[in-house]
Design an enzyme around this catalytic site. Structure first.
Site, PDB file in Angstrom:
ATOM      1  N   SER A  94       0.856  -1.185   0.000  1.00 12.91           N
ATOM      2  CA  SER A  94       0.000   0.000   0.000  1.00 12.91           C
ATOM      3  C   SER A  94       0.891   1.234   0.000  1.00 12.91           C
ATOM      4  O   SER A  94       1.486   1.575   1.025  1.00 12.91           O
ATOM      5  CB  SER A  94      -0.916   0.004   1.230  1.00 12.91           C
ATOM      6  OG  SER A  94      -1.803  -1.092   1.194  1.00 12.91           O
ATOM      7  N   LYS A 170      -7.466   1.359  -2.677  1.00  4.20           N
ATOM      8  CA  LYS A 170      -7.042   0.934  -1.335  1.00  4.20           C
ATOM      9  C   LYS A 170      -7.151   2.087  -0.340  1.00  4.20           C
ATOM     10  O   LYS A 170      -7.525   1.885   0.822  1.00  4.20           O
ATOM     11  CB  LYS A 170      -5.604   0.402  -1.377  1.00  4.20           C
ATOM     12  CG  LYS A 170      -5.043  -0.029  -0.011  1.00  4.20           C
ATOM     13  CD  LYS A 170      -5.863  -1.148   0.629  1.00  4.20           C
ATOM     14  CE  LYS A 170      -5.358  -1.526   2.020  1.00  4.20           C
ATOM     15  NZ  LYS A 170      -4.104  -2.276   2.011  1.00  4.20           N
ATOM     16  N   LYS A 238       0.081   5.311   8.593  1.00  2.00           N
ATOM     17  CA  LYS A 238       0.800   5.501   7.327  1.00  2.00           C
ATOM     18  C   LYS A 238      -0.181   5.673   6.171  1.00  2.00           C
ATOM     19  O   LYS A 238      -0.046   6.590   5.347  1.00  2.00           O
ATOM     20  CB  LYS A 238       1.708   4.307   7.053  1.00  2.00           C
ATOM     21  CG  LYS A 238       2.303   4.260   5.640  1.00  2.00           C
ATOM     22  CD  LYS A 238       3.009   2.950   5.377  1.00  2.00           C
ATOM     23  CE  LYS A 238       2.076   1.780   5.179  1.00  2.00           C
ATOM     24  NZ  LYS A 238       1.506   1.695   3.809  1.00  2.00           N
TER      25      LYS A 238
END
Length: 294
Positions: A94, A170, A238
């Protein structure tokens, strides 16, 4: 199929095991040798460098922590980009969509290989059970080619558009997941402060509008003192930082996600970052304790 795999962390390990169980020939590389040796005992072949992996496997999948790790493995010394045998790279990491697009162009120029960004959702349990959702950006024909292999650990593979579209999808996923976890933490805190048994919330809300995949998973985790780490709070942070950066770049208003992101940052500052994402409930414990003491 003959498949290479780089990155044997919480997600990568069960994904490789699913590939092996499906009968694929899998070669692996990992920055630390322990996980690779463990998989070698289960039938995987171990390569010394990403380049060696790419020389022996035309198809290589990545599952790494962030863009810096991806760049290092692909373009660093003895990286995948220097492997003439590599033709298709599938990145399950990701990372920011802009980095994905840049990496795709660099890889194409380096050795002509195709890049698919294919982040996943479903957690470690989904990886082990083979029920991950995979969202793919890149050429549609390449996605079609790789789908049979991905179905070893996925229940659904969806082509979302050109390179970078998988990563954007995502980020949408993480926005929904993370804000839902934050809402669950607040609801659990509200129930406990009112003297209601929060452990009964999943049963009480099942089938209603508040029901979700996350409700029966995360409420029990939030009520356990020592929850095993399935996805760390810092990993969520993150991804929410990436959401915030993309939103600023596009001018997208995301007030709820911004607030949740700051809550994650506060929880990380309080030393909760390495723990499971359900540990966000501890932030509300701190607030409650401070309010009581004052």
């Amino acid at each position: 199929m003959k498949i290479g795999f780089c990155g044997l962390g919480r997600m990568g390990m069960p994904m490789v095991r699913r590939l092996l169980q499906a009968g694929h020939q899998v070669s692996v590389w990992n920055r630390t040798p322990g996980p690779a040796q463990q998989l070698a005992a289960e039938g995987a072949l171990v390569c010394d460098t990403p380049q060696a992996l790419g020389q022996s496997c035309s198809l290589v999948a990545l599952c790494l922590f962030d863009a810096a790790a991806v760049e290092s493995v692909v373009f660093g010394p003895a990286g995948l980009a220097s492997a003439d045998g590599l033709t298709l790279l599938v990145d399950h990491s990701s990372i920011p969509p802009a980095d994905t697009r840049q990496f795709s162009e660099r890889l194409q120029q380096a050795n002509g290989a195709t890049w698919l960004d294919a982040p996943v959702s479903g957690g470690t349990g989904g990886a082990a059970a083979g029920t991950l959702a995979v969202m793919v950006g890149g050429p549609a024909d390449a996605c079609l080619t790789i789908t049979p292999a991905l179905m070893a650990y996925a229940q659904r593979v969806t082509h979302m558009g050109p390179v970078g579209a998988g990563q954007v999808t995502k980020l949408c996923n993480q926005t929904i997941v993370t804000t839902t976890i934050a809402a669950l933490a607040e609801a659990v805190s509200l129930a406990r402060d009112a003297g209601v048994d929060a452990a009964r919330l999943p049963q009480a809300l099942a089938g209603g509008w508040a029901d979700s995949t996350l409700l029966p998973l995360f409420v029990p985790r939030m009520l356990q003192p020592d929850t095993p780490v399935h996805a760390s709070l810092d990993t969520m942070l993150k991804d929410m930082d990436t959401v915030a950066a993309l939103a600023r770049q596009q001018g997208t208003a995301m007030p709820v996600a911004a607030t949740v992101g700051q809550g994650l940052r506060l929880a990380s500052r309080k030393g909760l970052g390495a723990g499971d994402a359900s540990g966000l409930i501890r932030l509300y414990d701190h607030i409650s304790e401070h309010s009581t003491n004052s």
